[in-house]
Design a protein around this motif. Sequence first.
Motif, PDB file in Angstrom:
ATOM      1  N   ARG A 117       0.852  -1.194   0.000  1.00  0.00           N
ATOM      2  CA  ARG A 117       0.000   0.000   0.000  1.00  0.00           C
ATOM      3  C   ARG A 117       0.889   1.246   0.000  1.00  0.00           C
ATOM      4  N   LEU A 118       1.332   1.645  -1.187  1.00  0.00           N
ATOM      5  CA  LEU A 118       2.198   2.811  -1.340  1.00  0.00           C
ATOM      6  C   LEU A 118       1.567   3.802  -2.303  1.00  0.00           C
ATOM      7  N   GLY A 138      29.405 -12.800 -15.596  1.00  0.00           N
ATOM      8  CA  GLY A 138      29.338 -11.887 -16.733  1.00  0.00           C
ATOM      9  C   GLY A 138      28.137 -12.101 -17.635  1.00  0.00           C
ATOM     10  N   SER A 139      27.395 -13.195 -17.434  1.00  0.00           N
ATOM     11  CA  SER A 139      26.209 -13.431 -18.253  1.00  0.00           C
ATOM     12  C   SER A 139      25.124 -12.423 -17.896  1.00  0.00           C
ATOM     13  N   ARG A 140      24.292 -12.088 -18.880  1.00  0.00           N
ATOM     14  CA  ARG A 140      23.285 -11.045 -18.704  1.00  0.00           C
ATOM     15  C   ARG A 140      21.964 -11.462 -19.329  1.00  0.00           C
ATOM     16  N   ALA A 141      20.900 -10.923 -18.782  1.00  0.00           N
ATOM     17  CA  ALA A 141      19.570 -11.078 -19.370  1.00  0.00           C
ATOM     18  C   ALA A 141      18.964  -9.688 -19.507  1.00  0.00           C
ATOM     19  N   THR A 142      18.622  -9.300 -20.733  1.00  0.00           N
ATOM     20  CA  THR A 142      18.002  -7.997 -20.989  1.00  0.00           C
ATOM     21  C   THR A 142      16.492  -8.177 -20.990  1.00  0.00           C
ATOM     22  N   LEU A 143      15.807  -7.463 -20.095  1.00  0.00           N
ATOM     23  CA  LEU A 143      14.368  -7.648 -19.891  1.00  0.00           C
ATOM     24  C   LEU A 143      13.645  -6.315 -19.957  1.00  0.00           C
ATOM     25  N   PRO A 144      12.344  -6.330 -20.315  1.00  0.00           N
ATOM     26  CA  PRO A 144      11.567  -5.084 -20.294  1.00  0.00           C
ATOM     27  C   PRO A 144      11.535  -4.499 -18.885  1.00  0.00           C
ATOM     28  N   LEU A 145      11.673  -3.197 -18.781  1.00  0.00           N
ATOM     29  CA  LEU A 145      11.660  -2.539 -17.477  1.00  0.00           C
ATOM     30  C   LEU A 145      10.223  -2.147 -17.121  1.00  0.00           C
ATOM     31  N   LEU A 146       9.821  -2.469 -15.920  1.00  0.00           N
ATOM     32  CA  LEU A 146       8.484  -2.135 -15.437  1.00  0.00           C
ATOM     33  C   LEU A 146       8.481  -0.722 -14.867  1.00  0.00           C
ATOM     34  N   ASP A 147       7.399   0.018 -15.075  1.00  0.00           N
ATOM     35  CA  ASP A 147       7.278   1.307 -14.404  1.00  0.00           C
ATOM     36  C   ASP A 147       6.955   1.065 -12.933  1.00  0.00           C
ATOM     37  N   PRO A 148       7.167   2.026 -12.050  1.00  0.00           N
ATOM     38  CA  PRO A 148       6.972   1.797 -10.611  1.00  0.00           C
ATOM     39  C   PRO A 148       5.580   1.291 -10.242  1.00  0.00           C
ATOM     40  N   ALA A 149       4.537   1.850 -10.860  1.00  0.00           N
ATOM     41  CA  ALA A 149       3.178   1.426 -10.524  1.00  0.00           C
ATOM     42  C   ALA A 149       2.946  -0.037 -10.892  1.00  0.00           C
ATOM     43  N   THR A 150       3.427  -0.443 -12.068  1.00  0.00           N
ATOM     44  CA  THR A 150       3.281  -1.841 -12.480  1.00  0.00           C
ATOM     45  C   THR A 150       4.097  -2.754 -11.586  1.00  0.00           C
ATOM     46  N   ALA A 151       5.306  -2.329 -11.224  1.00  0.00           N
ATOM     47  CA  ALA A 151       6.168  -3.143 -10.361  1.00  0.00           C
ATOM     48  C   ALA A 151       5.526  -3.395  -9.004  1.00  0.00           C
ATOM     49  N   LEU A 152       4.696  -2.465  -8.556  1.00  0.00           N
ATOM     50  CA  LEU A 152       4.057  -2.610  -7.245  1.00  0.00           C
ATOM     51  C   LEU A 152       2.762  -3.411  -7.300  1.00  0.00           C
ATOM     52  N   ARG A 168      -0.816   2.829   5.081  1.00  0.00           N
ATOM     53  CA  ARG A 168      -0.301   3.313   3.808  1.00  0.00           C
ATOM     54  C   ARG A 168       0.976   4.108   4.040  1.00  0.00           C
ATOM     55  N   LEU A 169       1.828   4.132   3.015  1.00  0.00           N
ATOM     56  CA  LEU A 169       3.029   4.945   3.029  1.00  0.00           C
ATOM     57  C   LEU A 169       3.009   5.873   1.814  1.00  0.00           C
ATOM     58  N   THR A 170       3.452   7.096   1.998  1.00  0.00           N
ATOM     59  CA  THR A 170       3.513   8.062   0.913  1.00  0.00           C
ATOM     60  C   THR A 170       4.925   8.109   0.345  1.00  0.00           C
ATOM     61  N   VAL A 171       5.056   7.860  -0.948  1.00  0.00           N
ATOM     62  CA  VAL A 171       6.350   7.883  -1.618  1.00  0.00           C
ATOM     63  C   VAL A 171       6.649   9.311  -2.046  1.00  0.00           C
ATOM     64  N   THR A 172       7.807   9.803  -1.632  1.00  0.00           N
ATOM     65  CA  THR A 172       8.179  11.186  -1.943  1.00  0.00           C
ATOM     66  C   THR A 172       9.199  11.299  -3.070  1.00  0.00           C
ATOM     67  N   ALA A 173       9.919  10.199  -3.359  1.00  0.00           N
ATOM     68  CA  ALA A 173      10.923  10.231  -4.433  1.00  0.00           C
ATOM     69  C   ALA A 173      11.107   8.827  -4.988  1.00  0.00           C
TER      70      ALA A 173
END
Length: 319
Positions: A117-118, A138-152, A168-173
């Motif tokens: 709840r942010l 050194g191996s890597r996986a390139t993946l689509p980046l999620l926006d913050p709202a989707t990630a939450l 609830r917590l209020t995100v300031t940055a």
Amino acid sequence: MLRRLLIAALLLAVLAATGAADDDRPPPPRAAASPEASPTPTPTAELPSAMTTVPPGTTEPSGPLLERARALTAAWSGSDTQRLWRTGYFPRSTKELFGPAAGYDSRNDREALAYYRLDLPAEAVEVPATGEVVWPDGSRATLPLLDPATALRSPYSRDLCPSDPCGRLTVTAVRLATRPQLTSRGEATIPVWELTTAGHETPLAVAAVAASEPRFLRNAPDWHGIPLASVLESGSTEQRLEGLFLLEGCEQLLPGEVYETAEVVVLIGHIAPARRAGCETEESRTVVGAFRLARPLGDRVVLNLALWTPEVLDHSWRR
């Protein structure tokens, strides 16, 4: 709370596997139960090409299920599913939102963290198209980046909060950063969104990339009647695995077996019939069953006998 999360972990594991099959198949009729424990033979320096650990007093392993385990092991070798497992990103935790190590003091803050709840800032943040997961070799996986709202938008954010209203917590940055994450291929560095919240110096972090989807092996036989479970975390140096099983009604766990090779481990589960004297309950319950291995798990892959998928061992449920 713990019981609900354990059930959720089992159901999420099944849903994740059914959502990314190599071939289209209907979902399983239900999750059946499975074993309690198998003994382990004396550890040896090298494991034979294949061996089966059986319950006490048993000299021969189960026929049909053992044959299924052998067929599963053969199908895994050289498959597309195996190649994805070696190149994809499979975090060993269902937890995606990370708080301060010391936790929070207030109930409001603890609930906000537990149930995602942010409240994000109104200003949009710049989101790159992709992010990289990097392993020490050194191996890597390139993946689509999620926006913050989707990630939450975690499945846990939809869980019922015990309080009304929920904390609830209020995100300031918000800023893009990295952090270590344990995966099926060892510890990796993953992109995360760091979220600074009002009243706290230490930011939260949420994974900015989604996990790869495990796949079914092609031409997997029908799973009807095969005990189905979500395998829980066990240290790579330990000689045991634990599985979370969903029992229905009066079903009981029976001793199980372990089929293992130098590369894979397959747990063979058994359940007792639902009918027994004096038992009238129809409630479902979760039970943890333990399996003994012939040697420590190491970097071997655990394969699901019912679903024919690799298991992402989850260590977050213990915390």
